[in-house]
Design a protein around this motif. Sequence first.
Motif, PDB file in Angstrom:
ATOM      1  N   THR A 265     -15.381  -1.504  -1.115  1.00 20.49           N
ATOM      2  CA  THR A 265     -15.751  -2.843  -1.590  1.00 20.49           C
ATOM      3  C   THR A 265     -15.918  -2.790  -3.105  1.00 20.49           C
ATOM      4  O   THR A 265     -15.935  -1.716  -3.700  1.00 20.49           O
ATOM      5  N   ASN A 266     -16.088  -3.944  -3.697  1.00 17.60           N
ATOM      6  CA  ASN A 266     -16.366  -3.991  -5.134  1.00 17.60           C
ATOM      7  C   ASN A 266     -17.838  -4.311  -5.390  1.00 17.60           C
ATOM      8  O   ASN A 266     -18.202  -4.762  -6.466  1.00 17.60           O
ATOM      9  N   LEU A 267     -18.692  -4.059  -4.391  1.00 17.80           N
ATOM     10  CA  LEU A 267     -20.119  -4.329  -4.510  1.00 17.80           C
ATOM     11  C   LEU A 267     -20.799  -3.248  -5.352  1.00 17.80           C
ATOM     12  O   LEU A 267     -20.403  -2.088  -5.327  1.00 17.80           O
ATOM     13  N   ASP A 268     -21.846  -3.658  -6.059  1.00 16.01           N
ATOM     14  CA  ASP A 268     -22.648  -2.719  -6.831  1.00 16.01           C
ATOM     15  C   ASP A 268     -23.777  -2.189  -5.948  1.00 16.01           C
ATOM     16  O   ASP A 268     -24.456  -2.956  -5.264  1.00 16.01           O
ATOM     17  N   LEU A 269     -24.002  -0.884  -5.984  1.00 15.61           N
ATOM     18  CA  LEU A 269     -25.075  -0.253  -5.230  1.00 15.61           C
ATOM     19  C   LEU A 269     -26.368  -0.375  -6.026  1.00 15.61           C
ATOM     20  O   LEU A 269     -26.419   0.009  -7.194  1.00 15.61           O
ATOM     21  N   VAL A 270     -27.402  -0.957  -5.395  1.00 11.63           N
ATOM     22  CA  VAL A 270     -28.698  -1.126  -6.056  1.00 11.63           C
ATOM     23  C   VAL A 270     -29.787  -0.475  -5.204  1.00 11.63           C
ATOM     24  O   VAL A 270     -29.616  -0.268  -4.010  1.00 11.63           O
ATOM     25  N   LYS A 271     -30.912  -0.151  -5.841  1.00 15.28           N
ATOM     26  CA  LYS A 271     -32.025   0.498  -5.136  1.00 15.28           C
ATOM     27  C   LYS A 271     -32.924  -0.497  -4.408  1.00 15.28           C
ATOM     28  O   LYS A 271     -33.600  -0.146  -3.450  1.00 15.28           O
ATOM     29  N   SER A 272     -32.952  -1.756  -4.885  1.00 14.40           N
ATOM     30  CA  SER A 272     -33.771  -2.775  -4.214  1.00 14.40           C
ATOM     31  C   SER A 272     -33.188  -4.152  -4.492  1.00 14.40           C
ATOM     32  O   SER A 272     -32.474  -4.353  -5.465  1.00 14.40           O
ATOM     33  N   GLY A 273     -33.520  -5.088  -3.604  1.00 16.83           N
ATOM     34  CA  GLY A 273     -33.115  -6.476  -3.791  1.00 16.83           C
ATOM     35  C   GLY A 273     -31.636  -6.734  -3.618  1.00 16.83           C
ATOM     36  O   GLY A 273     -31.100  -7.695  -4.176  1.00 16.83           O
ATOM     37  N   GLY A 274     -30.931  -5.932  -2.816  1.00 18.10           N
ATOM     38  CA  GLY A 274     -29.502  -6.120  -2.612  1.00 18.10           C
ATOM     39  C   GLY A 274     -29.190  -7.361  -1.806  1.00 18.10           C
ATOM     40  O   GLY A 274     -29.985  -7.788  -0.967  1.00 18.10           O
ATOM     41  N   ASP A 275     -28.023  -7.944  -2.069  1.00 22.38           N
ATOM     42  CA  ASP A 275     -27.577  -9.085  -1.266  1.00 22.38           C
ATOM     43  C   ASP A 275     -27.351  -8.648   0.178  1.00 22.38           C
ATOM     44  O   ASP A 275     -27.649  -9.380   1.118  1.00 22.38           O
ATOM     45  N   LEU A 276     -26.810  -7.466   0.356  1.00 21.77           N
ATOM     46  CA  LEU A 276     -26.696  -6.834   1.671  1.00 21.77           C
ATOM     47  C   LEU A 276     -27.664  -5.656   1.676  1.00 21.77           C
ATOM     48  O   LEU A 276     -27.709  -4.886   0.717  1.00 21.77           O
ATOM     49  N   GLN A 277     -28.443  -5.527   2.746  1.00 18.22           N
ATOM     50  CA  GLN A 277     -29.413  -4.440   2.832  1.00 18.22           C
ATOM     51  C   GLN A 277     -29.250  -3.701   4.156  1.00 18.22           C
ATOM     52  O   GLN A 277     -29.113  -4.317   5.208  1.00 18.22           O
ATOM     53  N   PHE A 278     -29.258  -2.377   4.055  1.00 15.09           N
ATOM     54  CA  PHE A 278     -29.191  -1.523   5.234  1.00 15.09           C
ATOM     55  C   PHE A 278     -30.402  -0.604   5.232  1.00 15.09           C
ATOM     56  O   PHE A 278     -30.720   0.017   4.222  1.00 15.09           O
ATOM     57  N   GLU A 279     -31.046  -0.526   6.371  1.00 12.07           N
ATOM     58  CA  GLU A 279     -32.146   0.413   6.563  1.00 12.07           C
ATOM     59  C   GLU A 279     -32.082   0.912   7.996  1.00 12.07           C
ATOM     60  O   GLU A 279     -31.406   0.318   8.840  1.00 12.07           O
ATOM     61  N   GLY A 280     -32.757   1.987   8.257  1.00 14.12           N
ATOM     62  CA  GLY A 280     -32.761   2.515   9.613  1.00 14.12           C
ATOM     63  C   GLY A 280     -33.166   3.966   9.635  1.00 14.12           C
ATOM     64  O   GLY A 280     -33.733   4.487   8.671  1.00 14.12           O
ATOM     65  N   GLU A 281     -32.845   4.628  10.738  1.00 13.27           N
ATOM     66  CA  GLU A 281     -33.229   6.009  10.924  1.00 13.27           C
ATOM     67  C   GLU A 281     -32.269   6.682  11.891  1.00 13.27           C
ATOM     68  O   GLU A 281     -31.635   6.029  12.707  1.00 13.27           O
ATOM     69  N   ILE A 282     -32.183   7.991  11.744  1.00 13.04           N
ATOM     70  CA  ILE A 282     -31.428   8.805  12.687  1.00 13.04           C
ATOM     71  C   ILE A 282     -32.367   9.047  13.864  1.00 13.04           C
ATOM     72  O   ILE A 282     -33.455   9.584  13.701  1.00 13.04           O
ATOM     73  N   THR A 283     -31.961   8.601  15.039  1.00 17.24           N
ATOM     74  CA  THR A 283     -32.844   8.663  16.201  1.00 17.24           C
ATOM     75  C   THR A 283     -32.441   9.727  17.211  1.00 17.24           C
ATOM     76  O   THR A 283     -33.226  10.056  18.097  1.00 17.24           O
ATOM     77  N   GLY A 284     -31.238  10.250  17.075  1.00 18.96           N
ATOM     78  CA  GLY A 284     -30.798  11.241  18.039  1.00 18.96           C
ATOM     79  C   GLY A 284     -29.922  12.313  17.418  1.00 18.96           C
ATOM     80  O   GLY A 284     -29.042  12.021  16.607  1.00 18.96           O
TER      81      GLY A 284
END
Length: 168
Positions: A68-87
């Motif tokens: 993509t041509n999106l800029d990677l930011v540390k906070s306040g992104g238009d798209l946000q991904f969070e989560g955890e490895i569960t297995g």
Amino acid sequence: MKKFSYILIFLLIATTQSCGIYGFTGTTIHPDVKTVQIDYFPNNAILVEPTLSQEFTIKFQDLFLQQTNLDLVKSGGDLQFEGEITGYKINPMTATAQQTAAQNRLTITVNVRFFNNKVEEDNFEQTFSHYYDYDADAQLTGGVLDDAFLEILERITQDIFNASVAKW
């Protein structure tokens, strides 16, 4: 000849116009979306591989930077991904005539929460998983572990990418 010119002009215009939200990588990113935030994915699995969280997070960030041509930011992104490895688990898959494992399977599972701050109906929480089969005589270290991570993380990150911005 004049009719042919009109048809040619029409086809040229039709093929060069775009709806504004389609990209050549198959993404359907809203034109107002300019940034992506991918948080660190901690390893909350019962069995913990020390480098997995960092490798997954970096591979996932790299995928967005490359496709993509999106800029990677540390906070306040238009798209946000969070989560955890569960297995993170290893199971025997096939048996030999001597009742021992001939092949083992490493399975990694990741829980993802996706927030599209421009189009909120795209938000989701979903679990993604993939596996790698390897010979039971091999130790899951070094090159075998590298190959397993390469295949599994590539598949999981691409599945998350497809679910979030490619709508596959």
